[in-house]
Design a protein around this motif. Structure first.
Motif, PDB file in Angstrom:
ATOM      1  N   ARG A  84       0.829  -1.264   0.075  1.00  0.00           N
ATOM      2  CA  ARG A  84      -0.105   0.078   0.191  1.00  0.00           C
ATOM      3  C   ARG A  84       0.864   1.156  -0.069  1.00  0.00           C
ATOM      4  NH1 ARG A  84      -2.563  -0.347   6.036  1.00  0.00           N
ATOM      5  NH2 ARG A  84      -0.799   0.208   7.176  1.00  0.00           N
ATOM      6  N   GLN A  85       0.305   2.375  -0.432  1.00  0.00           N
ATOM      7  CA  GLN A  85       0.938   3.765  -0.432  1.00  0.00           C
ATOM      8  C   GLN A  85       0.160   4.806  -0.236  1.00  0.00           C
ATOM      9  OE1 GLN A  85       2.982   4.592  -4.234  1.00  0.00           O
ATOM     10  NE2 GLN A  85       4.396   5.964  -3.077  1.00  0.00           N
ATOM     11  N   ALA A  86       0.374   5.330   1.002  1.00  0.00           N
ATOM     12  CA  ALA A  86      -0.445   6.479   1.412  1.00  0.00           C
ATOM     13  C   ALA A  86       0.049   7.895   0.809  1.00  0.00           C
ATOM     14  CB  ALA A  86      -0.591   6.643   2.775  1.00  0.00           C
ATOM     15  N   PRO A  87      -0.815   8.862   0.505  1.00  0.00           N
ATOM     16  CA  PRO A  87      -0.278  10.114   0.192  1.00  0.00           C
ATOM     17  C   PRO A  87       0.967  10.410   0.731  1.00  0.00           C
ATOM     18  CG  PRO A  87      -2.719  10.038   0.300  1.00  0.00           C
ATOM     19  CD  PRO A  87      -2.046   8.881   0.907  1.00  0.00           C
ATOM     20  N   GLY A  88       2.102  10.911  -0.032  1.00  0.00           N
ATOM     21  CA  GLY A  88       3.413  11.532   0.721  1.00  0.00           C
ATOM     22  C   GLY A  88       4.093  10.343   1.393  1.00  0.00           C
TER      23      GLY A  88
ATOM     24  N   ASP B 248      -5.107   3.270   7.632  1.00  0.00           N
ATOM     25  CA  ASP B 248      -5.027   2.344   6.669  1.00  0.00           C
ATOM     26  C   ASP B 248      -5.547   2.876   5.015  1.00  0.00           C
ATOM     27  OD1 ASP B 248      -6.676   0.080   8.704  1.00  0.00           O
ATOM     28  OD2 ASP B 248      -4.606   0.147   8.258  1.00  0.00           O
ATOM     29  N   THR B 249      -5.954   4.170   5.262  1.00  0.00           N
ATOM     30  CA  THR B 249      -6.309   4.791   3.886  1.00  0.00           C
ATOM     31  C   THR B 249      -5.016   4.954   2.957  1.00  0.00           C
ATOM     32  OG1 THR B 249      -8.025   6.191   4.793  1.00  0.00           O
ATOM     33  CG2 THR B 249      -6.865   6.893   2.845  1.00  0.00           C
ATOM     34  N   ALA B 250      -5.049   4.237   1.689  1.00  0.00           N
ATOM     35  CA  ALA B 250      -4.067   4.050   0.708  1.00  0.00           C
ATOM     36  C   ALA B 250      -4.591   3.662  -0.500  1.00  0.00           C
ATOM     37  CB  ALA B 250      -2.864   3.274   1.382  1.00  0.00           C
ATOM     38  N   VAL B 251      -3.549   3.567  -1.567  1.00  0.00           N
ATOM     39  CA  VAL B 251      -3.812   2.733  -2.799  1.00  0.00           C
ATOM     40  C   VAL B 251      -3.290   1.375  -2.514  1.00  0.00           C
ATOM     41  CG1 VAL B 251      -3.423   2.635  -5.151  1.00  0.00           C
ATOM     42  CG2 VAL B 251      -3.972   4.737  -4.146  1.00  0.00           C
ATOM     43  N   TYR B 252      -4.068   0.563  -2.531  1.00  0.00           N
ATOM     44  CA  TYR B 252      -3.512  -0.837  -2.561  1.00  0.00           C
ATOM     45  C   TYR B 252      -3.134  -1.736  -3.692  1.00  0.00           C
ATOM     46  CZ  TYR B 252      -4.684  -0.712   2.673  1.00  0.00           C
ATOM     47  OH  TYR B 252      -4.631  -0.404   4.099  1.00  0.00           O
ATOM     48  N   TYR B 253      -1.869  -2.171  -3.655  1.00  0.00           N
ATOM     49  CA  TYR B 253      -1.497  -2.803  -4.757  1.00  0.00           C
ATOM     50  C   TYR B 253      -1.071  -4.367  -4.623  1.00  0.00           C
ATOM     51  CZ  TYR B 253      -0.138   1.885  -6.299  1.00  0.00           C
ATOM     52  OH  TYR B 253      -0.389   3.212  -6.602  1.00  0.00           O
ATOM     53  N   CYS B 254      -1.530  -5.059  -5.694  1.00  0.00           N
ATOM     54  CA  CYS B 254      -1.108  -6.645  -5.785  1.00  0.00           C
ATOM     55  C   CYS B 254       0.120  -6.632  -6.388  1.00  0.00           C
ATOM     56  CB  CYS B 254      -2.362  -7.161  -6.517  1.00  0.00           C
ATOM     57  SG  CYS B 254      -1.875  -9.160  -6.919  1.00  0.00           S
ATOM     58  N   ASN B 255       0.813  -7.628  -5.965  1.00  0.00           N
ATOM     59  CA  ASN B 255       2.261  -7.890  -6.431  1.00  0.00           C
ATOM     60  C   ASN B 255       2.339  -9.451  -6.442  1.00  0.00           C
ATOM     61  OD1 ASN B 255       5.289  -8.666  -5.364  1.00  0.00           O
ATOM     62  ND2 ASN B 255       5.286  -7.013  -6.857  1.00  0.00           N
ATOM     63  N   ALA B 256       3.145  -9.609  -7.360  1.00  0.00           N
ATOM     64  CA  ALA B 256       3.444 -11.125  -7.793  1.00  0.00           C
ATOM     65  C   ALA B 256       5.021 -11.367  -7.887  1.00  0.00           C
ATOM     66  CB  ALA B 256       2.740 -11.789  -9.130  1.00  0.00           C
ATOM     67  N   ARG B 257       5.585 -12.074  -7.272  1.00  0.00           N
ATOM     68  CA  ARG B 257       7.050 -12.299  -7.267  1.00  0.00           C
ATOM     69  C   ARG B 257       7.387 -14.005  -7.636  1.00  0.00           C
ATOM     70  NH1 ARG B 257      10.171 -13.181  -3.306  1.00  0.00           N
ATOM     71  NH2 ARG B 257       8.824 -12.514  -1.490  1.00  0.00           N
ATOM     72  N   GLY B 258       8.217 -14.223  -8.567  1.00  0.00           N
ATOM     73  CA  GLY B 258       8.816 -15.385  -8.589  1.00  0.00           C
ATOM     74  C   GLY B 258       9.441 -15.722  -9.965  1.00  0.00           C
TER      75      GLY B 258
END
Length: 116
Positions: free
Chosen positions: A38-42, A90-100
């Motif tokens: 997740r990434q919150a503003p700033g 918890d306010t943020a943009v939530y991103y899905c990530n795949a690693r492998g």
């Protein structure tokens, strides 16, 4: 073509619940560790939770332990994030990530806003 499509974000009141989903395609989902960031503003992007491909072992940021649960359905090629007892932090943009397999993929993100 690799795709990670998040859904389930929105506006939720403090103390409420939300479930995020990430539908994957274009790669061998079951072989990848899946994570939510997740990434919150700033602020910098941070790891929220991850789940491994094989044993399904999970890992959580301290700030969400006991409130969030990550899970995966390899048959549906989908990873979930159940968010309970949310707070404005918890306010943020939530991103899905795949690693492998030496690769790393990101979704476009879904906005979660916690506000009364």
């Amino acid at each position: 073509q690799v795709q990670l499509v998040e859904s389930g974000g929105g506006l939720v009141q403090p103390g409420g619940s939300l479930r995020l989903s990430c539908a994957a395609s274009g790669f061998t989902f079951s072989s990848y560790t899946m994570s939510w960031y997740r990434q919150a503003p700033g602020k910098e992007r941070e790891l929220v939770a991850s789940i491994t491909s094989a044993a399904g072992s999970t890992n959580y940021a301290d700030s969400v332990k006991g409130r969030f649960t990550i899970s995966r359905d390899n048959a549906k090629k989908t990873v979930y994030l159940q968010m309970n007892l949310v707070s404005p932090d918890d306010t943020a943009v939530y991103y899905c990530n795949a690693r492998g397999r030496g690769m790393r993929y990101w979704g476009q993100g879904t906005q979660v806003t916690v506000s009364s």
